[in-house]
Write a protein that holds these residues in place. Structure first.
Motif, short mmCIF file in Angstrom:
data_model
loop_
_atom_site.label_atom_id
_atom_site.label_comp_id
_atom_site.label_asym_id
_atom_site.label_seq_id
_atom_site.Cartn_x
_atom_site.Cartn_y
_atom_site.Cartn_z
N GLY A 89 0.82 -1.20 0.00
CA GLY A 89 0.00 0.00 0.00
C GLY A 89 0.86 1.25 0.00
N ARG A 95 -4.51 -7.43 4.01
CA ARG A 95 -5.13 -6.94 2.79
C ARG A 95 -6.42 -6.22 3.15
N PRO A 96 -6.61 -4.96 2.69
CA PRO A 96 -7.86 -4.25 3.03
C PRO A 96 -9.07 -4.95 2.42
N VAL A 109 -14.02 1.03 3.34
CA VAL A 109 -12.96 0.03 3.34
C VAL A 109 -12.36 -0.05 4.73
N ALA A 142 -9.04 -1.36 6.95
CA ALA A 142 -7.62 -1.50 6.63
C ALA A 142 -7.14 -2.94 6.71
N GLN A 143 -7.62 -3.69 7.67
CA GLN A 143 -7.14 -5.05 7.88
C GLN A 143 -8.29 -6.03 7.80
N ILE A 169 -3.61 0.44 -3.42
CA ILE A 169 -4.08 0.38 -2.04
C ILE A 169 -3.48 1.56 -1.28
N SER A 170 -4.30 2.29 -0.58
CA SER A 170 -3.82 3.40 0.25
C SER A 170 -3.51 2.87 1.65
N PRO A 214 -7.58 3.94 3.75
CA PRO A 214 -8.07 2.81 2.95
C PRO A 214 -9.24 3.17 2.03
N ARG A 215 -10.05 4.13 2.45
CA ARG A 215 -11.20 4.52 1.63
C ARG A 215 -10.76 5.10 0.30
N SER A 257 -8.35 4.05 -1.51
CA SER A 257 -7.80 3.03 -2.40
C SER A 257 -8.57 2.99 -3.71
#
Length: 379
Positions: free
Chosen positions: A144, A228-229, A248, A250-251, A316-317, A321-322, A324
């Motif tokens: 990411g 992986r998100p 999203v 994160a984990q 992937i950020s 995460p949103r 991404s």
């Protein structure tokens, strides 16, 4: 003809195919250039090595241009985020690639050992550094990248170049270099005779276990040690692109859990490992085409493993995460993708047919007698 959701998926496949074509063709180019100063012990031997790829290296490099252009047209948000956030890394790739055309074209201009030796090492740099940097890029795509979008969908990159050089990313860079060098050694074995052929076999014998060990370490790290998100809520996949219209976490799961949820995906890493292992075993023997084809299958399997593992994510950020980007919310308009699709359908087969024609015309072993007889048109 194709709805928005379908054409997005088609372009994910198309660009994946272009990326694999680049890895396969430019991969052995990079490998041959990396091996040049070590397998070639004198000027004639190095000319033989260079001319195994001399007629095709420029065409192979076009796949990278096509890949960048396709990402720009189809996934502009991905292009903008990558090329602005990773500006220094991209410049390093570009500058290292500058060594290649200069070395190919200027090496033979002067019959001076120091002149030619300098260009040989320039070709080595231009062939060994890009695989390392591309490997580091793949590692960071898996981990990411630190970027986010604001409410006006402007992309902001929050990291630095040095932050890209994490232990996992560096391992991916080493694996990338080993992979292209191994692939190049197999190609060199196929297209050479005599002492160069024997040295290529010896190189294959030594690199095979190192590559398999690096692949095993990288795969184990990815499947066990990297989260992986997971997308928990998303708008319809046929809606206009807006990366922020999803939720999203994160984990969400590990890569192992992702592959366990879709068991058919295991074909990709299995093909990757079997292909490389078979290439090593065949490469130590008398096989030429079989060993190279096996290596190519291994590269395809490795690329598919990364693609399947990321799907549907493109970027992937790591910080938001949103933000991404996925193939559903980072694409161009429906009309743009349809127009580009029909252009590709018309012209890509022409490119492939021409590429096949070129390889058919120039194919055959390159020997010392060949380069000594034709010192004006060959490198």
């Amino acid at each position: 003809m194709f709805d928005y959701e379908t054409i997005r998926l088609i372009w994910w496949v198309f660009i994946g195919v272009v990326g694999i074509a680049f890895a396969l063709t430019e991969g052995f180019d990079f490998g041959v250039g990396t091996l040049l100063p070590f397998i070639g012990k004198n000027d004639v031997e190095r000319r033989v090595i260079i001319n195994t790829v001399g007629a095709t290296w420029e065409g192979n490099q076009v796949w990278l241009v096509l890949l960048g252009g396709a990402i720009f047209a189809i996934w502009p948000a991905v292009y903008a985020t990558l090329f602005s956030g990773l500006y220094v890394a991209m410049l390093l790739v570009l500058f290292s690639l500058f060594f290649r055309p200069s070395a190919f074209d200027y090496r033979s201009k002067i019959e001076d050992p120091r002149w030619r030796n300098s260009w040989d090492w320039a070709l080595f740099i231009g062939s060994s550094l890009p695989p390392i940097l591309f490997g580091v890029l793949v590692g960071n795509l898996i981990l990411g990248l630190p970027f986010h979008f604001d409410n006006d969908l402007r992309s902001f990159y929050d990291g630095s170049f040095w932050a890209l050089l994490s232990p996992f990313a560096l391992l991916c860079g080493v694996t990338g270099l080993l992979l292209t060098t191994f692939h190049g050694a197999l190609f060199l074995k196929w297209r050479s005779e005599g002492v160069i052929h024997l040295r290529a076999v010896s190189t294959i014998n030594g690199l095979g276990p190192m590559l398999l060990l690096a692949l095993a370490a990288t795969t184990l790290w990815v499947f066990v040690g990297i989260d992986r998100p997971e997308i928990t809520q998303m708008v319809a996949t046929d809606a206009p692109s807006n990366p922020l219209n999803k939720t999203v976490i994160a984990q969400g799961a590990t890569w192992l859990q992702h592959f366990m949820a879709y068991p058919w995906m295991w074909l990709a890493p299995i093909i990757g490992f079997i292909g490389i292992a078979l290439a090593w075993l065949l490469g130590k023997g008398d096989s030429r085409m079989g060993a190279f084809v096996s290596s190519s299958l291994g590269i395809v399997g490795i690329a598919l493993t990364v693609g399947f593992g990321l799907f549907p994510f493109l970027l992937i950020s790591a910080t938001d995460p949103r933000s991404s980007l996925t193939l559903w919310d980072g694409s161009s308009s429906h009309n743009t993708m349809l127009l580009a699709f029909w252009i590709t359908v018309v012209f890509l087969p022409i490119v492939l047919l021409y590429t096949r024609f070129v390889y058919r015309v120039i194919w055959g072993s390159v020997t010392e007698e060949t380069v000594l007889k034709d010192s004006h048109t060959l490198y």
